[in-house]
Design an enzyme around this catalytic site. Structure first.
Site, PDB file in Angstrom:
ATOM      1  CB  ALA A  80     157.422 106.995   3.579  1.00  0.00           C
ATOM      2  CG  ASP A 122     146.557 108.666   0.608  1.00  0.00           C
ATOM      3  OD1 ASP A 122     146.626 109.284   1.684  1.00  0.00           O
ATOM      4  OD2 ASP A 122     147.549 108.144   0.060  1.00  0.00           O
ATOM      5  CB  CYS A 163     142.916  85.015 -14.977  1.00  0.00           C
ATOM      6  SG  CYS A 163     143.510  86.080 -16.298  1.00  0.00           S
ATOM      7  CG  ASP A 189     150.625 110.585   6.036  1.00  0.00           C
ATOM      8  OD1 ASP A 189     149.636 110.850   5.332  1.00  0.00           O
ATOM      9  OD2 ASP A 189     151.424 109.679   5.742  1.00  0.00           O
ATOM     10  CB  CYS A 243     145.650  83.975 -19.099  1.00  0.00           C
ATOM     11  SG  CYS A 243     146.474  85.452 -18.480  1.00  0.00           S
ATOM     12  CB  CYS A 294     147.832  83.326 -15.762  1.00  0.00           C
ATOM     13  SG  CYS A 294     146.372  83.976 -14.938  1.00  0.00           S
TER      14      CYS A 294
HETATM   15  N1  GUN Z   1     150.718 106.429  -0.268  1.00  0.00           N
HETATM   16  C1  GUN Z   1     151.903 105.796  -0.330  1.00  0.00           C
HETATM   17  N2  GUN Z   1     152.646 106.089   0.762  1.00  0.00           N
HETATM   18  C2  GUN Z   1     151.926 106.927   1.515  1.00  0.00           C
HETATM   19  C3  GUN Z   1     152.163 107.577   2.772  1.00  0.00           C
HETATM   20  O1  GUN Z   1     153.218 107.431   3.394  1.00  0.00           O
HETATM   21  N3  GUN Z   1     151.150 108.370   3.254  1.00  0.00           N
HETATM   22  C4  GUN Z   1     149.976 108.549   2.579  1.00  0.00           C
HETATM   23  N4  GUN Z   1     149.033 109.315   3.116  1.00  0.00           N
HETATM   24  N5  GUN Z   1     149.752 107.957   1.389  1.00  0.00           N
HETATM   25  C5  GUN Z   1     150.700 107.157   0.881  1.00  0.00           C
HETATM   26 ZN    ZN Z   2     145.804  85.735 -16.354  1.00  0.00          ZN
END
Ligand code: GUN
Ligand code: ZN
Length: 489
Positions: free
Chosen positions: A193, A90, A278, A125, A281, A276
């Protein structure tokens, strides 16, 4: 640039696909565990043991810290994290949405992601939150699109490029944004978002956002739901056509002593039993887990195991063609999820266009099932039924019924159809013996439609007590319909 994503199986708008990246092929749907370059509860090199194929981390965090930046530039991102599979990064947009500002430009962060060898990069963004003014949503969307355009021109080959769809809670802006980005040909389309919607349990609004954005995209394009990591909503999001998820939830929840399951979350201190199987657990009692010095790590591991268990459950459901049954089950985990299910089926017309015509047996799971895409498809099919002469309609025709020219089966939630179609999908559905109002309503509307479209045919409807419904009066009022109450059933 395109065609890095191959779809292999489909169900509803969901699919199993293969996304090709510079560091290998990823089978979707899948979850990318979020790796914090500074703090690692679970090492990236261990992530495959839980079922992870691809990771996501934040290039802005790496960029900002000299020690990390230098190592990433020198040895590459994959060496920095010690993971040789695909890694998405990101851009710092999330920090932008939290702190209102970041110390990097779009061009710089795109360049940096390319230099460190990211598999899927993200431009800077603007994650416009829900419920802002239309003015703000449009203004920020314009900047986002401008930055994405610049990024698209900067990245020519090697790194895949993500084009995040924004537009706040304005459905038309989401759709329009998706359409604009489609023309620019990104490799992955994250829906951005949406974290605030999920944090406040606004799953119904989330369905609107996903469905609107999907409508603007090429159906064959891979979609990432940004910040979605709770397994409870995977089935729903996959059924709407999301392919990639990322989970910081496994670690964040663990830090808060929360134990994830596919039907919700427990506080570990409230657990007397561990529901669970796993490895964590099975090797701990609830008491031991609570008191363990490394409780956060153990919880993070359990959370990851159940996250990927749900991914496999969803994938198997797609193969079997019963994803919508799984969605209906999962949406009973929380009333807000049930609202989301109802919202999902307001998009049945669109889902129907994506849905395979034939799959495994349709299971009626509750009143919402009456709104499934298959039921809608049947309603359209009724227009093609040509009935001449006398026609008997009843739930369970017998061989004594052959004095009629036609024998039709009445089966909620569908309606009435020629008995020759009884074994054809979806009419071979497993349905309840005690139909609810919703399924009777649809069935009577479809039967009324059938009688009106065939005015020269004479229908005899053998009614059973359990099929009582206000719309029966409307059916009975038609000149070519006679209703007979059947007693001996
Ligand atoms: N991580 C969570 N939401 C968003 C988003 O809208 N844009 C970006 N780039 N990272 C995110
Ligand atoms: Zn578990």
């Amino acid at each position: 640039m395109s065609s890095q994503f191959d779809i292999i199986h489909k169900d509803a708008a969901g699919r199993i696909g293969k996304l090709t990246t510079p560091h290998g092929v990823v089978e979707t749907p899948t979850v990318m565990p979020v790796i914090n370059p500074n703090i690692q509860t679970i090492k990236p090199s261990e992530m495959r043991d839980f079922g992870a194929q691809m990771l996501i981390t934040n290039s802005y965090i790496i960029y900002r810290k000299e020690e990390l930046r230098e190592k990433a530039l020198k040895d590459g991102l994959h060496a920095l994290l010690d993971f040789d599979g695909p890694i998405m990064t990101d851009s710092g947009s999330f920090q932008l949405s939290v702190y209102g500002d970041v110390e990097v430009t779009n061009e710089e962060i795109i360049d940096f992601q390319q230099k460190i060898g990211t598999d899927v990069g993200v431009p800077l963004d603007i994650p416009t939150p829900p419920d802002v003014t239309r003015e703000r949503a449009e203004e920020e969307l314009e900047i986002t699109i401008q930055r994405l355009k610049v990024a698209r021109e900067l990245v020519k080959d090697g790194m895949l490029l993500a084009g995040p769809v924004q537009g706040s809670t304005f459905k038309d802006l989401r759709e329009e944004c998706a359409r604009t980005l489609s023309e620019m040909e990104f490799d992955v389309y994250p829906f951005g978002a949406v974290v605030p919607l999920m944090e406040s349990y606004r799953y119904s609004d989330l369905v609107d956002v996903i469905a609107s954005a999907k409508k603007g995209l090429n159906p064959a394009a891979p979609v990432h739901l940004f910040g979605a990591g709770h397994p409870m909503m995977f089935a729903l999001a996959v059924a709407l056509g999301c392919d990639l998820f990322d989970s910081a939830a496994y670690a964040l929840y663990a830090k808060d002593r929360r134990y994830i399951t596919s039907r919700g979350t427990y506080h570990v201190d409230n657990l007397k039993y561990l529901p669970c199987s796993c490895p964590i657990c099975l090797s701990h009692t609830a008491e031991e887990l609570k008191k363990a010095h490394n409780c956060t790590e153990l919880l993070a591991k359990h959370n990851l195991y159940v996250t990927f268990e749900e991914v496999r459950e969803v994938k198997q459901a797609i193969l079997e063609g019963n994803l919508l049954e799984l969605v209906e089950q999962r949406c009973r985990s929380h009333p807000r999820m049930l609202d989301a299910l109802k919202k999902l089926y307001t998009y049945s017309e669109w889902l129907e266009e994506c849905d395979p015509a034939s799959k495994s047996t349709f299971f009626y799971c509750g009143p919402e099932s009456a709104r499934r895409p298959e039921v809608l498809r049947f309603a359209r099919q009724v227009e093609n039924f040509t009935i001449q002469g006398s026609a008997l309609i009843r739930a369970n025709p017998t061989k004594h019924d052959n004095e009629y020219d036609n024998v039709l089966i009445f089966k909620p939630p569908f309606g009435s159809y020629p008995q020759e179609l009884a074994e054809v999908y979806p009419l071979n559905a497993e349905v309840v013996k005690t139909p609810d109002t919703e399924s009777l309503e649809v069935s009577y509307l479809n039967t009324i439609k059938l009688a009106k479209l065939n005015p020269d045919a004479q229908f005899t409807f053998m009614l059973q007590g359990r099929f009582e419904h206000p719309l029966l009066e409307e059916l009975e009022a038609l000149a070519n319909v006679e209703v007979i109450l059947a007693h001996n059933y």
